[in-house]
Design an enzyme around this catalytic site. Structure first.
Site, PDB file in Angstrom:
ATOM      1  CE  LYS A 121      -8.267   1.116   1.816  1.00 16.53           C
ATOM      2  NZ  LYS A 121      -9.461   1.353   0.997  1.00 16.53           N
ATOM      3  CG  ASP A 139      -8.551  -1.522   5.721  1.00 20.37           C
ATOM      4  OD1 ASP A 139      -7.688  -2.126   6.424  1.00 20.37           O
ATOM      5  OD2 ASP A 139      -9.725  -1.924   5.617  1.00 20.37           O
TER       6      ASP A 139
END
Length: 217
Positions: A121, A139
């Site tokens: 991420k 997220d």
């Protein structure tokens, strides 16, 4: 409305809501963005933005950050979650940028993910926002909304990322992931909407009456 119809409507509505998408983490270059994203794990962007001005004043470059004692870095970020681990990672990451990359932030997923504290991420955010490479960082907001909006089964963030990449045009990814985050914070939060409250949920599923219980990653 099928899944692709829902995706098209989401893209249209979010562009209307958020034609501009400033990056929520304060930074001045790829290095400070990388550090800010690393620090944001299990922490709010607002809290990160409170501590980074002093941290970046002390260590604005990999050379300067690597020269700081780990305890000094920790002192700047102590109020963040996992502060000790993050301080260690920030220092070692800065050292490795000097050792492996000539002091520059690498522009590949593999090289970024090889750095301490940098997962997929974090690497995706840096590639997308610092270098303009199409990426879709997922997220908790995106993971939750993808399920509420019927865009992914969402068993984990990896699956959610694959599903969203398959539904939306590549040229939209870098902006769209921020648009979804903004919408999730402001209109379709974990407690503020259960899949039946916000305007987009109602538009996507006008006949939905029962809450949607999303699977956490």
């Amino acid at each position: 409305m099928n899944k692709r119809d829902r995706a098209a409507l989401v893209l249209q509505r979010l562009e209307q809501h958020y034609p501009e998408t400033p990056i929520p983490l304060d930074h001045s270059d790829p290095f400070t963005l990388l550090i800010a994203v690393l620090l944001s794990a299990q922490c709010t962007d607002k809290k990160v933005n409170e501590v980074t001005p002093a941290l970046f004043a002390a260590g604005p470059t990999p050379v300067a950050m690597a020269a700081l004692p780990e305890d000094t870095i920790l002192g700047h970020i102590r109020q963040l979650g996992l502060a000790k681990t993050k301080a260690r990672n920030v220092k070692r990451l800065s050292e490795l940028l000097l050792e492996r990359h000539g002091g520059a932030v690498p522009q590949s997923f593999a090289e970024l993910e090889a750095l301490p504290g940098v997962g997929h991420k974090t690497a995706s955010v840096v590639m997308a926002q610092a270098f303009g490479v199409p990426a879709f960082p997922v997220d908790t907001h995106i993971h939750r909304l993808a399920q509420r909006w019927g865009l992914s089964q969402g068993r984990n963030v990896e699956q959610t990322e694959r599903d969203l990449k398959g539904l939306f045009p590549k040229e939209a990814w870098n902006k769209l992931h921020l648009q979804i985050i903004f919408y999730g914070r402001e209109h379709c939060s974990a407690r503020g909407c259960d899949g039946t409250v916000c305007g987009l949920c109602r538009e996507l599923y006008p006949s939905r009456r029962k809450p949607v219980y999303w699977r956490k990653a």
